[in-house]
Enzyme design. Structure first.
Site, PDB file in Angstrom:
ATOM      1  N   TYR A  36      13.291  -4.015  97.339  1.00 44.26           N
ATOM      2  CA  TYR A  36      11.915  -4.515  97.292  1.00 44.26           C
ATOM      3  C   TYR A  36      10.967  -3.594  98.072  1.00 44.26           C
ATOM      4  O   TYR A  36       9.958  -3.125  97.531  1.00 44.26           O
ATOM      5  CB  TYR A  36      11.864  -5.952  97.820  1.00 44.26           C
ATOM      6  CG  TYR A  36      10.663  -6.760  97.357  1.00 44.26           C
ATOM      7  CD1 TYR A  36       9.618  -6.165  96.662  1.00 44.26           C
ATOM      8  CD2 TYR A  36      10.580  -8.123  97.619  1.00 44.26           C
ATOM      9  CE1 TYR A  36       8.523  -6.900  96.251  1.00 44.26           C
ATOM     10  CE2 TYR A  36       9.485  -8.871  97.210  1.00 44.26           C
ATOM     11  CZ  TYR A  36       8.457  -8.247  96.527  1.00 44.26           C
ATOM     12  OH  TYR A  36       7.370  -8.982  96.124  1.00 44.26           O
ATOM     13  N   GLU A  59       5.361   2.104  94.287  1.00 43.74           N
ATOM     14  CA  GLU A  59       4.166   1.621  93.588  1.00 43.74           C
ATOM     15  C   GLU A  59       2.894   2.037  94.319  1.00 43.74           C
ATOM     16  O   GLU A  59       1.926   2.504  93.703  1.00 43.74           O
ATOM     17  CB  GLU A  59       4.237   0.099  93.460  1.00 43.74           C
ATOM     18  CG  GLU A  59       5.346  -0.395  92.539  1.00 43.74           C
ATOM     19  CD  GLU A  59       5.551  -1.894  92.639  1.00 43.74           C
ATOM     20  OE1 GLU A  59       4.625  -2.592  93.093  1.00 43.74           O
ATOM     21  OE2 GLU A  59       6.646  -2.373  92.280  1.00 43.74           O
TER      22      GLU A  59
END
Length: 245
Positions: A162, A169
């Site tokens: 994660y 991103e």
């Protein structure tokens, strides 16, 4: 209170039809195959091929067809939730799906700098492993055959993947915003026939800043789910298997 009374206090959930199960198994299996192929492309691009190959083609050009197809195919999950084929919340599912689609369509495809961002391979690596495990878990859960190690992977790998994915991103966003600042792409200024203004550069920053309050909440929520599923021993795993996706 007797066990019999407690058992009758909650009605049994409705099982999806046989046709729906076949469709869901097929969808999840295709996604496992698609993301496995993307992971293979990453390994091939960086480990199996030489520098001459990488000099001829960028990672995005090499992987874009598969990434566009299988990442955007996640939109189907919103429809599955909306039509009640799975028990997922369509609003939450929509947020999760569109955040990824934003990176692919709204950042990488929208700017030349997003395509060459060092965050792209990082994000793709985290996404691929996460999705292979997630869709594999969903497919096995439909037929109610989920090995414990698959449950363990689903609720453990996020601890590392994660933050890795979010880092990738945000790096993609950062490379895109620099281009947007200098070229004013995908923006609208007044006056115009719509009598409205939109700054793509500002939009990218709003989304990036949105990670600050949202990421910790989602990350801690996953830890809570992990404690619920893995912390309770075999009974917790059995309870999770009864959940439909």
């Amino acid at each position: 209170m007797s066990a019999k009374v407690a058992k009758s206090s909650k009605p049994a959930s409705k099982e999806p039809s046989a046709l729906a199960k076949i469709y869901l198994i097929a969808y999840n299996a295709v996604q496992v195959g698609g993301w496995s192929y993307i992971l293979y492309q990453l390994v091939n691009y960086y480990l199996l091929q030489g520098p001459e190959f990488r000099a001829q083609i960028t990672l995005w050009d090499y992987t874009r067809v598969a990434v566009i197809i299988f990442q955007n195919a996640a939109f189907v999950e919103i429809l599955n939730a909306a039509f009640g084929l799975v028990k997922s919340n369509p609003v939450v599912t929509g947020f999760q799906v569109f955040s990824r689609m934003m990176v692919v369509v709204g950042v990488v495809m929208a700017t030349p700098t997003g395509k060459v961002s060092p965050g792209l391979p990082i994000a793709l690596f985290a996404w691929a492993i996460t999705e292979i495990i997630r869709y594999g878990y969903y497919a096995l859960n439909i037929v109610k055959v989920v090995p414990h190690f698959v449950v363990f992977l689903r609720y453990t790998t996020f601890i590392a993947l994660y933050p890795i994915g979010v880092t990738g991103e945000l790096l993609c966003f950062w490379w895109a915003q620099s281009y947007a600042r200098e070229h004013s792409v995908w923006s609208t200024v007044m006056p115009n026939k719509w009598n409205a203004t939109f700054s793509y550069f500002a939009f990218l920053w709003i989304v990036m800043l949105g990670y600050i309050p949202i990421f910790p909440q989602l990350y801690l929520h996953m830890f809570a789910q992990r404690r619920k599923i893995l912390g309770g021993g075999s009974s917790a795993v059995s309870a999770e298997k009864k959940k439909a996706h």
